[in-house]
Write a protein that holds these residues in place. Structure first.
Motif, PDB file in Angstrom:
ATOM      1  N   ARG A 124       0.804  -1.198   0.114  1.00 43.56           N
ATOM      2  CA  ARG A 124      -0.018   0.027   0.016  1.00 43.56           C
ATOM      3  C   ARG A 124       0.890   1.258   0.027  1.00 43.56           C
ATOM      4  O   ARG A 124       1.695   1.454   0.681  1.00 43.56           O
ATOM      5  CB  ARG A 124      -0.819   0.020   1.172  1.00 43.56           C
ATOM      6  CG  ARG A 124      -1.955   1.176   1.411  1.00 43.56           C
ATOM      7  CD  ARG A 124      -2.981   1.097   2.526  1.00 43.56           C
ATOM      8  NE  ARG A 124      -3.865   2.139   2.332  1.00 43.56           N
ATOM      9  CZ  ARG A 124      -4.886   2.492   3.212  1.00 43.56           C
ATOM     10  NH1 ARG A 124      -5.130   1.542   4.161  1.00 43.56           N
ATOM     11  NH2 ARG A 124      -5.606   3.471   2.941  1.00 43.56           N
ATOM     12  N   ALA A 129      -2.860   1.045  -4.057  1.00 42.96           N
ATOM     13  CA  ALA A 129      -2.531  -0.322  -3.685  1.00 42.96           C
ATOM     14  C   ALA A 129      -1.943  -1.313  -4.793  1.00 42.96           C
ATOM     15  O   ALA A 129      -2.401  -0.944  -5.907  1.00 42.96           O
ATOM     16  CB  ALA A 129      -3.401  -1.266  -3.194  1.00 42.96           C
ATOM     17  N   THR A 153     -10.182  -1.002   2.836  1.00 42.81           N
ATOM     18  CA  THR A 153      -9.204  -0.149   2.668  1.00 42.81           C
ATOM     19  C   THR A 153      -9.500   1.381   2.441  1.00 42.81           C
ATOM     20  O   THR A 153      -8.933   2.454   2.776  1.00 42.81           O
ATOM     21  CB  THR A 153      -7.738  -0.381   2.216  1.00 42.81           C
ATOM     22  OG1 THR A 153      -8.076  -0.142   0.716  1.00 42.81           O
ATOM     23  CG2 THR A 153      -7.339  -1.744   2.505  1.00 42.81           C
ATOM     24  N   VAL A 155      -9.009   2.468  -0.797  1.00 45.80           N
ATOM     25  CA  VAL A 155      -7.944   2.850  -1.734  1.00 45.80           C
ATOM     26  C   VAL A 155      -8.494   3.651  -2.914  1.00 45.80           C
ATOM     27  O   VAL A 155      -9.632   2.777  -3.213  1.00 45.80           O
ATOM     28  CB  VAL A 155      -6.711   1.790  -1.973  1.00 45.80           C
ATOM     29  CG1 VAL A 155      -5.935   1.827  -0.656  1.00 45.80           C
ATOM     30  CG2 VAL A 155      -7.341   0.754  -2.743  1.00 45.80           C
TER      31      VAL A 155
END
Length: 399
Positions: A124, A129, A153, A155
């Motif tokens: 990450r 990522a 997450t 992301v």
């Protein structure tokens, strides 16, 4: 739900080590299975129920008839459904530990088997990522995996890095792509141990940066105050930039890649230490030889080469290469100075690597105290049953 009756079955031979698998070993090799035309015909990545030789279920596995590792254990529950929810549970567990360890979202999020996702690496870099699906099953189930990664997450960008030796061993083609969002237009700055590293997430090595050496960079930096430092096989300046952050008087990075050295210099500039930083492009062995001929001396020399022994057949040749590195590096260290030697070869355990390093130091006519042995950081957890997950060793000597 994938019930056992709906999945193919693969069965261990009577002499296979079923006890090791029950105790957590995550792989079944091709010579441990009863293989027939049906088993060999399973498409790479097919999920199956693993049974022992008495037909007792042992778990849900991913198969690959093209790999020496025929089965990878996914779940001890043969009724598990390998879907987005299953992946989300794995990512949540992994994220909880990394958020406890690190204040900023820059770390290895998934370290393959040790985090319950065999053959999968996820690094990450803040909102981005980078995923390495190095096993056939992960390639086949990439869509729910990535959906779960974003869900857990948050992301914005997901990049697939489908390159490297591991994919070749699985019979997988190289295939890299932006899966979600966009790739960063410029290298991503990553701050570790007070140094700034520039990570090229699409054109660099592996996922763009080696997080595993973070604690070893930090230890090395503690030796470098007011020191003259040489960082060999430096990539983007791993040890040299950490040394400058630790107060080194000057540091030189040596690497064969001009692109990596440019990123290293950018990192030095971002941290405001470029006036104490220099680079030298060339084959590391050639540069070490030339420095010896020039009579160069450094207070701290650190060598972090690629995996010279990536497999057991390459072990002896690899150990000779590590010995050669130590033999060429040791004369460059001032009396009372420090030599750091690293290996990322899982086939060379710490005992064999230490022996090769000491032979090289001895052949250089130097005597050494071993002052520290370092391993990968805690975002690269070790699976105790799988020695291969503990690949990184860093030895620090006072000469």
């Amino acid at each position: 739900m994938n019930m056992p009756s709906s999945l193919p079955v693969v069965r261990l031979k009577p002499k296979a080590n079923a006890r090791a698998i029950r105790h957590g070993f995550p792989w079944v090799y091709d010579n441990e299975l009863v293989t027939d035309r049906r088993t060999k015909g399973l498409a790479p990545g097919t999920l199956a129920v693993l049974e022992d030789d008495k037909r007792q279920p042992m778990g849900l596995v991913a198969t690959n008839s093209k790999s020496r590792i025929f089965c990878r254990m996914l779940d001890r529950n043969v009724g598990a459904s390998i879907d987005q929810t299953w992946f989300a549970a794995k990512f949540t567990k992994a994220l909880q530990m990394r958020e406890r360890l690190y204040e900023t979202p820059f770390y290895r999020l998934i370290h393959a088997e040790a985090d319950g996702l065999p053959g999968v690496v996820v690094d990450r870099f803040g909102a981005t990522a980078v995923v390495q699906p190095n096993a056939a099953w992960a390639d086949a189930l990439l869509e729910p995996m990535v959906a779960a990664l974003v869900e857990v997450t948050g992301v914005s960008n997901v990049i697939k890095n489908g390159s490297g030796r591991a994919r070749g061993l699985e019979g997988l083609e190289e295939d890299s792509a932006v899966l979600i969002g966009t790739a960063p237009a410029a290298p991503v700055p990553v701050v570790m141990n007070g140094a700034t590293y520039m990570a090229d997430l699409t054109g660099g090595q592996k996922t763009g940066l080696f997080y595993d050496q973070r604690p070893n960079h930090g230890f090395a930096a503690s030796l470098c105050k007011d020191a003259k430092v040489l960082d060999v096989f430096s990539h983007v300046g791993g040890f040299s930039l950490a040394a400058l952050a630790g107060g080194a008087a000057e540091a030189t990075a040596v690497d064969g890649s001009a692109a990596a050295l440019e990123l290293a210099f950018s990192g030095a500039a971002a941290a405001g230490v470029e006036d104490r930083f220099s680079t030298r492009k060339g084959d590391a062995f050639d540069v070490l030889t030339a420095l010896n001929e020039e009579g160069a001396r450094f207070d701290v020399v650190i060598c972090d080469p690629p995996a010279f022994a990536p497999s057991k057949p390459a072990l002896e040749k690899g150990l000779r290469a590590y010995e050669r590195v130590a033999r060429l590096a040791a004369p460059l260290v001032t009396e009372g100075g420090y030599l750091g030697l690293c290996s990322c070869s899982h086939a060379a355990d710490v005992t064999r690597f230490r022996g090769a390093s000491l032979r090289g130091i001895g052949r250089a006519g130097r005597q050494a105290q071993l002052i520290h042995t370092g391993y990968a950081g805690p975002d690269h957890p070790l699976m105790p049953q799988l020695a291969e997950s503990g690949y990184l060793k860093s030895l620090f000597f006072r000469l």
